[in-house]
Design a protein around this motif. Structure first.
Motif, PDB file in Angstrom:
ATOM      1  N   LYS A 161       6.907  35.681  65.968  1.00 49.83           N
ATOM      2  CA  LYS A 161       7.400  35.789  67.347  1.00 49.83           C
ATOM      3  C   LYS A 161       8.841  36.282  67.477  1.00 49.83           C
ATOM      4  CE  LYS A 161       4.094  32.613  69.394  1.00 49.83           C
ATOM      5  NZ  LYS A 161       3.890  31.489  70.327  1.00 49.83           N
ATOM      6  N   TYR A 162       9.749  35.726  66.676  1.00 51.67           N
ATOM      7  CA  TYR A 162      11.165  36.100  66.834  1.00 51.67           C
ATOM      8  C   TYR A 162      11.381  37.591  66.611  1.00 51.67           C
ATOM      9  CZ  TYR A 162      11.952  31.060  66.512  1.00 51.67           C
ATOM     10  OH  TYR A 162      11.919  29.712  66.714  1.00 51.67           O
ATOM     11  N   PRO A 165       9.843  41.221  69.673  1.00 49.63           N
ATOM     12  CA  PRO A 165      10.371  42.012  70.791  1.00 49.63           C
ATOM     13  C   PRO A 165      10.957  43.365  70.361  1.00 49.63           C
ATOM     14  CG  PRO A 165      10.913  39.720  71.146  1.00 49.63           C
ATOM     15  CD  PRO A 165      10.285  39.810  69.761  1.00 49.63           C
ATOM     16  N   SER A 194      16.398  32.498  62.996  1.00 48.58           N
ATOM     17  CA  SER A 194      15.855  31.464  63.884  1.00 48.58           C
ATOM     18  C   SER A 194      14.910  30.503  63.197  1.00 48.58           C
ATOM     19  CB  SER A 194      15.133  32.118  65.072  1.00 48.58           C
ATOM     20  OG  SER A 194      16.070  32.713  65.945  1.00 48.58           O
ATOM     21  N   SER A 235      24.057  42.736  65.610  1.00 48.16           N
ATOM     22  CA  SER A 235      24.590  41.712  66.527  1.00 48.16           C
ATOM     23  C   SER A 235      25.616  42.320  67.471  1.00 48.16           C
ATOM     24  CB  SER A 235      25.252  40.584  65.727  1.00 48.16           C
ATOM     25  OG  SER A 235      24.312  39.622  65.351  1.00 48.16           O
ATOM     26  N   LEU A 238      23.913  44.652  69.986  1.00 44.52           N
ATOM     27  CA  LEU A 238      23.196  43.902  71.025  1.00 44.52           C
ATOM     28  C   LEU A 238      24.159  43.389  72.078  1.00 44.52           C
ATOM     29  CD1 LEU A 238      20.456  41.617  69.452  1.00 44.52           C
ATOM     30  CD2 LEU A 238      20.194  43.740  70.708  1.00 44.52           C
ATOM     31  N   LYS A 239      25.281  42.846  71.609  1.00 44.28           N
ATOM     32  CA  LYS A 239      26.258  42.311  72.559  1.00 44.28           C
ATOM     33  C   LYS A 239      26.818  43.420  73.439  1.00 44.28           C
ATOM     34  CE  LYS A 239      27.768  38.413  69.806  1.00 44.28           C
ATOM     35  NZ  LYS A 239      28.798  37.961  68.895  1.00 44.28           N
ATOM     36  N   PHE A 242      24.339  44.549  75.929  1.00 42.40           N
ATOM     37  CA  PHE A 242      24.210  43.519  76.952  1.00 42.40           C
ATOM     38  C   PHE A 242      25.344  43.608  77.969  1.00 42.40           C
ATOM     39  CE2 PHE A 242      25.659  39.247  78.008  1.00 42.40           C
ATOM     40  CZ  PHE A 242      24.691  38.969  78.948  1.00 42.40           C
TER      41      PHE A 242
ATOM     42  N   HIS B 160       9.480  29.591  73.534  1.00 41.34           N
ATOM     43  CA  HIS B 160      10.911  29.867  73.387  1.00 41.34           C
ATOM     44  C   HIS B 160      11.244  30.941  72.353  1.00 41.34           C
ATOM     45  CE1 HIS B 160       9.987  27.106  70.122  1.00 41.34           C
ATOM     46  NE2 HIS B 160      11.063  27.550  69.517  1.00 41.34           N
ATOM     47  N   LYS B 161      10.261  31.318  71.512  1.00 48.95           N
ATOM     48  CA  LYS B 161      10.635  32.106  70.342  1.00 48.95           C
ATOM     49  C   LYS B 161      11.005  33.554  70.638  1.00 48.95           C
ATOM     50  CE  LYS B 161       8.273  29.266  66.937  1.00 48.95           C
ATOM     51  NZ  LYS B 161       7.360  29.231  65.780  1.00 48.95           N
ATOM     52  N   TYR B 162      10.213  34.234  71.484  1.00 47.52           N
ATOM     53  CA  TYR B 162      10.486  35.655  71.725  1.00 47.52           C
ATOM     54  C   TYR B 162      11.873  35.871  72.330  1.00 47.52           C
ATOM     55  CZ  TYR B 162       5.454  36.196  71.052  1.00 47.52           C
ATOM     56  OH  TYR B 162       4.184  36.169  70.542  1.00 47.52           O
ATOM     57  N   LYS B 164      14.550  33.954  72.016  1.00 48.95           N
ATOM     58  CA  LYS B 164      15.653  33.240  71.376  1.00 48.95           C
ATOM     59  C   LYS B 164      16.646  34.135  70.629  1.00 48.95           C
ATOM     60  CE  LYS B 164      16.488  28.929  68.889  1.00 48.95           C
ATOM     61  NZ  LYS B 164      17.272  29.294  67.704  1.00 48.95           N
ATOM     62  N   PRO B 165      16.187  35.195  69.934  1.00 48.17           N
ATOM     63  CA  PRO B 165      17.162  35.992  69.164  1.00 48.17           C
ATOM     64  C   PRO B 165      18.344  36.498  70.001  1.00 48.17           C
ATOM     65  CG  PRO B 165      14.954  36.528  68.428  1.00 48.17           C
ATOM     66  CD  PRO B 165      14.797  35.608  69.627  1.00 48.17           C
ATOM     67  N   ILE B 166      18.080  36.976  71.217  1.00 45.46           N
ATOM     68  CA  ILE B 166      19.193  37.503  72.011  1.00 45.46           C
ATOM     69  C   ILE B 166      20.119  36.363  72.461  1.00 45.46           C
ATOM     70  CG2 ILE B 166      17.711  37.561  74.088  1.00 45.46           C
ATOM     71  CD1 ILE B 166      20.783  39.773  73.350  1.00 45.46           C
ATOM     72  N   ASP B 168      20.676  33.577  70.767  1.00 43.26           N
ATOM     73  CA  ASP B 168      21.439  33.158  69.586  1.00 43.26           C
ATOM     74  C   ASP B 168      22.613  34.088  69.321  1.00 43.26           C
ATOM     75  OD1 ASP B 168      20.051  30.905  68.957  1.00 43.26           O
ATOM     76  OD2 ASP B 168      18.684  31.873  67.571  1.00 43.26           O
ATOM     77  N   ARG B 169      22.427  35.349  69.655  1.00 41.16           N
ATOM     78  CA  ARG B 169      23.495  36.310  69.360  1.00 41.16           C
ATOM     79  C   ARG B 169      24.531  36.397  70.459  1.00 41.16           C
ATOM     80  NH1 ARG B 169      19.146  39.212  66.831  1.00 41.16           N
ATOM     81  NH2 ARG B 169      19.599  39.631  64.639  1.00 41.16           N
ATOM     82  N   LEU B 183      21.789  37.589  80.809  1.00 44.80           N
ATOM     83  CA  LEU B 183      21.269  37.187  79.504  1.00 44.80           C
ATOM     84  C   LEU B 183      19.956  36.430  79.651  1.00 44.80           C
ATOM     85  CD1 LEU B 183      22.112  37.334  76.590  1.00 44.80           C
ATOM     86  CD2 LEU B 183      23.493  35.302  76.925  1.00 44.80           C
ATOM     87  N   VAL B 186      17.229  38.918  80.449  1.00 45.19           N
ATOM     88  CA  VAL B 186      16.818  39.709  79.282  1.00 45.19           C
ATOM     89  C   VAL B 186      15.941  38.868  78.354  1.00 45.19           C
ATOM     90  CG1 VAL B 186      17.688  40.749  77.147  1.00 45.19           C
ATOM     91  CG2 VAL B 186      18.743  41.341  79.338  1.00 45.19           C
TER      92      VAL B 186
END
Lengths: 254, 254
Positions: A161-162, A165, A194, A235, A238-239, A242, B160-162, B164-166, B168-169, B183, B186
């Motif tokens: 899953k993680y 996307p 994760s 990272s 992505l930021k 965003f 929650h998994k899909y 979460k990566p964004i 976390d970053r 955020l 997204v």
């Protein structure tokens, strides 16, 4: 847990697997989850596995020792056990893996069930034999399987899953192999961040279609400078992406 | 399934919930999963729920009707049932929600278990009362709970998994509210793309700390032009970020 990605693209194959196994967070180990069979000029086949490690190691052992396949013999029907080095096509290779899974079920299924442990295994098999088509399959615990297509040119097994996307947004069958390697690494990085049960080092295999030899094979360790740099750049990117998004027009009152 | 995100930041709160419920893919509906209690100048409290809809609706009903809390009375101990409009602190509010969950367990737990259905519910409660601290809690099916901190200023419930990566970053406790709204959108978009059981419309609530009134509340539909544009821009930005990543130096032979 485990995370493996297989990409079956116009240009070739990219296979990436982590190596972490765990029986609880206090008992983690490193095991190779990718096996490659290669006879340069004739065949390249790669297998990745997720699930019960005893089952998937058993599958690989059976495949190496050879399995009798009554209906699937392509060597003239002499009844000799087939291996991934002797099967005539990727379809037969996949049936062979399915048969190995079923033999493991016959051997261990009842005992696992008696202990309330599940017989869980899933595999990605990809490769090319001779002048036949390069193909990729996902094989289930029942030994049945599906094939990747140009609509969905990738399979994931384990903790999918993680890392999904980014694949959903950036994978298509016509991306180049180098891009596909980067994409699979970014997807893996999102996952290892994760889920602690997915971890370094990684095993990578790249195959360029119709070459019948492995193009690249690499173990990527936690100290791999390129991978560390890639994860940091991703990272930061992505930021930045965003921050560049426009503000909601209906939030001006904030 | 469900996906809800709560962010508890220096500037305030952002709460975002989807509205899809499903009993199988052939039976999907829209239900509000976010409830807001507001008395401007005195308190703002928002609750989001995931899990069994009957349980979470029951919890909200109990909270509105009032619950007797022997040890938790802050109104002088007159034994009157407490509601989220009368509890004196966010800690007591969270205990009240936990108590409502336990009452639902007493009412329905055995019958659900008898039918092999699980009593599953998880909730995010956040808000501020009077001159006390703004706080956010996650409440489990046992009625116990944890609080968000500056180290981990967000909670997710449901799928929650899909998404979460964004988070976390990009999440930290000092990002501004507008950025936090983007955020969360997204993160939600990544989830709705990958899990059909999380779906539009979305419910958003924004609260600015120490104002004791809701700053913004909005239902975001599938036809929301900003949201559509945001999702497209994010896809494009991800692809661009990805293309800009350097190639692996050990892949030059490809």
């Amino acid at each position: 847990m485990t995370y493996c990605i297989g990409l079956c693209l116009d240009e070739g194959l990219v296979m990436l697997a982590d190596t972490r196994t765990n029986a609880g967070v206090d008992n983690i180990s490193t095991f190779r989850k990718m096996t490659v069979w290669e006879k340069p000029g004739e065949r390249v086949i790669a297998l990745m596995s997720a699930g019960n490690l005893a089952v998937s190691q058993g599958v690989v052992n059976l495949l190496n020792e050879g399995i009798e396949m009554a209906e699937a013999e392509g060597d003239g029907g002499h009844g000799r056990p087939l291996t991934l080095m002797t099967v005539p096509s990727m379809f037969q290779a996949t049936r062979l893996v399915g048969q190995a899974v079923r033999q493991m079920w016959e051997a261990d299924g009842a005992a696992l069930e008696a202990r309330d442990e599940s017989f869980n295994v899933s595999l990605i098999l990809a490769g090319q034999i001779g002048n036949r088509r390069m193909r990729m399959f996902q094989i289930y615990a029942a030994g049945n399987f599906i094939e990747a297509t140009t609509d969905t040119p990738y399979f994931q097994i384990g903790e999918h899953k993680y890392g999904k996307p980014i694949l959903d947004r950036a994978v298509s069958h016509d991306i180049d192999l180098t891009g596909a390697v980067k994409l699979s690494l970014v997807s893996m990085d999102s996952t290892t961040r994760s889920n602690l049960s997915v971890g370094m080092p990684l095993d990578l295999m790249v195959y360029r279609k119709d070459t019948l030899r492995v193009a690249a094979r690499r173990r990527i360790g936690a100290d791999d400078l390129y991978y560390i740099d890639l994860a940091q750049r991703w990272s930061v990117a992505l930021k930045k992406a965003f921050v560049a998004l426009p503000d909601p027009p209906w939030l001006h009152e904030l």
